[in-house]
Design a protein around this motif. Structure first.
Motif, PDB file in Angstrom:
ATOM      1  N   ALA A 159       6.515  -2.626   4.357  1.00 36.12           N
ATOM      2  CA  ALA A 159       6.481  -3.764   3.744  1.00 36.12           C
ATOM      3  C   ALA A 159       6.785  -3.533   2.264  1.00 36.12           C
ATOM      4  O   ALA A 159       7.296  -4.606   1.386  1.00 36.12           O
ATOM      5  N   GLY A 160       6.829  -2.468   1.591  1.00 38.70           N
ATOM      6  CA  GLY A 160       6.947  -2.409   0.333  1.00 38.70           C
ATOM      7  C   GLY A 160       5.657  -2.434  -0.669  1.00 38.70           C
ATOM      8  O   GLY A 160       4.781  -3.511  -0.334  1.00 38.70           O
ATOM      9  N   TYR A 161       5.263  -1.536  -1.827  1.00 39.08           N
ATOM     10  CA  TYR A 161       4.240  -1.668  -2.442  1.00 39.08           C
ATOM     11  C   TYR A 161       3.875  -2.786  -3.312  1.00 39.08           C
ATOM     12  O   TYR A 161       2.867  -3.004  -3.984  1.00 39.08           O
ATOM     13  N   ARG A 162       5.146  -3.658  -3.232  1.00 37.51           N
ATOM     14  CA  ARG A 162       5.225  -4.736  -4.435  1.00 37.51           C
ATOM     15  C   ARG A 162       5.160  -5.857  -3.379  1.00 37.51           C
ATOM     16  O   ARG A 162       5.493  -7.059  -3.969  1.00 37.51           O
ATOM     17  N   SER A 163       5.024  -5.672  -2.212  1.00 35.36           N
ATOM     18  CA  SER A 163       5.295  -6.916  -1.255  1.00 35.36           C
ATOM     19  C   SER A 163       4.139  -7.922  -1.758  1.00 35.36           C
ATOM     20  O   SER A 163       2.858  -7.545  -1.658  1.00 35.36           O
ATOM     21  N   PRO A 164       4.361  -9.135  -1.858  1.00 36.40           N
ATOM     22  CA  PRO A 164       3.420 -10.282  -2.133  1.00 36.40           C
ATOM     23  C   PRO A 164       2.555 -10.766  -0.811  1.00 36.40           C
ATOM     24  O   PRO A 164       1.769 -11.569  -0.537  1.00 36.40           O
ATOM     25  N   PHE A 165       3.149 -10.263   0.619  1.00 38.07           N
ATOM     26  CA  PHE A 165       2.392 -10.714   1.839  1.00 38.07           C
ATOM     27  C   PHE A 165       1.464  -9.434   2.237  1.00 38.07           C
ATOM     28  O   PHE A 165       1.882  -8.531   2.318  1.00 38.07           O
ATOM     29  N   PRO A 166       0.447  -9.927   2.786  1.00 40.42           N
ATOM     30  CA  PRO A 166      -0.514  -9.210   3.339  1.00 40.42           C
ATOM     31  C   PRO A 166       0.147  -8.436   4.614  1.00 40.42           C
ATOM     32  O   PRO A 166       1.004  -8.937   5.244  1.00 40.42           O
ATOM     33  N   VAL A 167      -0.106  -7.203   4.905  1.00 38.95           N
ATOM     34  CA  VAL A 167       0.267  -6.321   6.050  1.00 38.95           C
ATOM     35  C   VAL A 167      -0.936  -6.158   7.072  1.00 38.95           C
ATOM     36  O   VAL A 167      -1.979  -5.522   6.657  1.00 38.95           O
TER      37      VAL A 167
END
Length: 621
Positions: A159-167
């Motif tokens: 997802a990437g650690y700066r992703s704005p979406f929950p995982v």
């Protein structure tokens, strides 16, 4: 009195009151200065205006600094306004994506086959914590959730650690896990428990191979479909996969303002998700239940199809599985239990086997339509025929005397059809196999469908490095040797006899028909005489031939069909029965295949056919 001034000449005297490193010049009266200059042999030094020069330099430096700061502020405020606004918003405004509820799946009568039920899922919000902080939290989180730390880390990396979406890292969390995470919410910032609908199959493993199951989208599929996002739930098998666009729905979301602890202060905006559409299948739950019960935990398949339009009313396969297992995290114990069965995910209705004597339908059509053996042909059958030093035996090891087509079909005489193949050669067998749909997709659209095999000279040379022998043609005439077909393909062959010569495309839904190059209906090309002999011959099989067990009994319509027993050395033989009813106005085709059951098709498969047919024509109580 002399005055001291700092100067830049290293040869000047030092003032007794200055720093030892600060040079000072002694200024005397003009006369004395003239003498001093004369003594030193240098011209007088001009000092007027030096203070103004330093002031100018100071002013210029200040202006440059102010200009630099001003331009930087202007750049931040005018050019990067949006960037810094978004950066600030991420600290107080968060987006909660809301997945849509997947569309329901119902049978032809509206009975629910797949729906949704409320559960709790665990999500991580990557941007709430730094990468280092997540690395510190993962072991603790993994212990709470009983998940391998590597799995959590992998999902964050994807997802990437700066992703704005929950995982999502866990679906269908237990109540104990939910309570524990709620109690630890302060110690685990960025970890959320959200209510979420998961797939639910109310009938358990019923029709599992047709319905399929759902799960998180695989990486390769995610890369190929930009409309999806990491963690999306998609169909991974069966109708769930085939009708994914219809069932999927559209995402919604909520934009909320949170405080420093991540608690929601207010909802700033909301867009409701759009649920997927309800999908009505052609399956009949009652008939599907009977078909699975009739298999009685024996390896094999049952296919029930309407010969008029190709609607699949039942498709049973055993061993099977419960698709509910994949709506949450499957445990190792559950997976191990599945592996103890023999290929439980294999839909045997779509797997290719030697069709045995059910193939004699095609041999009959090839013999008549070739013109070599017209409808009135009568042949002498014997215990065996000899070809190139090999004996090809009849199944009863004695023969049946003189037979016509109908009688040969009823008694399933092998030596009769050997002679048809020897007279026509292999070409007509191959042609009519393909006309009936063997060796090619049926058009049902389910993944994993085998094509079956219509062997020819080139195929044998490529795979066996051998020429085509006459014995290969003889074997092919009775559905042995290299030729193979799936139970679904044999349902299409049988339907073409029942419906008057039309090859139909099997359908799982009349509501949504996926695009497919296979036509819904196409003529096989049989003459009326050929069709009549086939229909009468299949009726004779049940009346006085090898398929007596397919009779439904008093009060039920007459049936027609064909038995088959396929050798599979060194294992036990396969048992087949293909047939339809009513004989005069067919409504249903049923194909039964029992894998390595031993015994003949009439003894093993025909009783299963009878149970399914009786359930179809028996009025509901």
């Amino acid at each position: 009195m002399a005055k001291l001034y700092p100067v830049g000449n290293p040869k000047t005297l030092f003032s007794p009151h200055s720093s030892p490193r600060t040079p000072c010049r002694v200024i005397l009266s003009p006369q004395l200065e003239t003498r001093t200059s004369h003594w030193q042999g240098s011209p007088p030094v001009k000092t007027v205006g030096q203070n103004y020069r330093a002031l100018v330099l100071l002013l210029l430096t200040s202006l440059l600094i102010v200009a630099g700061l001003g331009s930087r502020l202007a750049y931040i405020q005018l050019v990067q306004t949006q960037y810094y606004r978004q950066l600030a918003d991420t600290n107080r405004i968060r987006l909660f994506p809301q997945p849509p509820e997947r569309g329901r799946i119902v049978d032809r009568n509206g009975v629910l086959l797949a729906g949704s039920q409320l559960s709790h899922s665990v999500f991580l919000w990557p941007l709430v914590q730094s990468r280092q902080r997540w690395q510190e939290m993962i072991p603790t989180l993994a212990q709470y959730l009983q998940i391998a730390p590597e799995e959590i880390e992998q999902k964050l990396e994807q997802a990437g650690y700066r992703s704005p979406f929950p995982v999502r890292i866990l679906r269908n969390a237990s109540p104990q896990v939910v309570i524990q995470l709620e109690e630890m919410s302060r110690e685990l910032p960025g970890v959320m428990v959200e209510a979420e609908a998961i797939r639910f199959y109310p009938h358990g493993d019923l029709a599992a191979h047709v319905l399929g199951y759902t799960g998180e989208i695989p990486q390769e599929q995610l890369r190929a479909n930009p409309d999806y996002r990491l963690g999306d739930i998609v169909g991974l098998m069966g109708a769930e996969e085939l009708f994914e666009p219809h069932l999927r729905g559209q995402w919604g979301g909520r934009q909320v303002e949170v405080d420093a602890m991540g608690e929601v202060l207010r909802v700033l905006g909301e867009q409701a998700p759009q649920p997927g559409k309800t999908l009505q299948l052609t399956l009949d739950v009652r008939l599907q239940q009977v078909a699975e019960q009739a298999l009685a935990n024996r390896k094999g398949a049952v296919v029930a199809m309407d010969p008029r339009d190709g609607s699949i009313l039942a498709m049973a396969s055993y061993p099977t599985f419960d698709p509910n297992l994949f709506s949450s995290r499957i445990t190792q114990a559950q997976w191990d239990a599945l592996q103890q069965q023999e290929f439980p995910f294999l839909n045997r209705g779509l797997r290719a086997y030697a069709p045995a004597s059910t193939y004699k339908i095609i041999t009959t059509a090839a013999g008549i339509e070739s013109g070599v053996f017209p409808p009135g042909t009568v042949l002498q059958t014997t215990a065996y025929i000899q070809v190139g030093g090999w004996r090809f035996w009849d199944w009863n090891r004695a023969g049946f005397g003189r037979l016509n087509y109908r009688q040969a079909m009823a008694y399933s005489s092998d030596t009769f059809f050997y002679q048809i193949a020897l007279g026509t050669k292999v070409g007509p067998l191959q042609e009519w196999s393909r006309r009936f749909g063997l060796g090619q997709p049926t058009g049902i659209g389910l993944k994993g469908e085998a094509l079956g095999l219509v062997p020819d000279v080139d195929w044998k040379q490529r795979h066996w490095r051998e020429p085509w022998y006459v014995g290969d043609t003889v074997n092919m005439s009775i559905g042995q040797g290299f030729v193979t077909a799936t139970p679904l393909q044999m349902a299409i062959v049988t339907a073409a006899v029942a419906n008057g010569g039309w090859r139909v495309r099997p359908l799982l839904s009349q509501q949504v028909i996926p695009e497919n190059p296979v036509p819904l209906r196409q003529p096989v090309g049989m003459s009326a005489a050929t069709l009549q002999i086939l229909q009468q011959g299949l009726r004779d099989v049940v009346v006085y031939g090898t398929g007596g067990n397919a009779n439904l009994g008093p009060g039920f319509p007459p049936t027609a069909g064909k038995t088959g027993t396929a050798e599979d050395p060194p294992r036990r033989s396969h048992a087949w029965f293909v047939g339809y009813a009513p004989y005069d106005q067919p409504e249903l085709v049923v194909v039964v295949f029992l894998e390595n059951s031993g015994g003949g098709g009439g003894a093993q498969a025909a009783p299963v056919f009878r149970e399914v047919m009786r359930a179809y024509f028996q009025p509901e109580s």
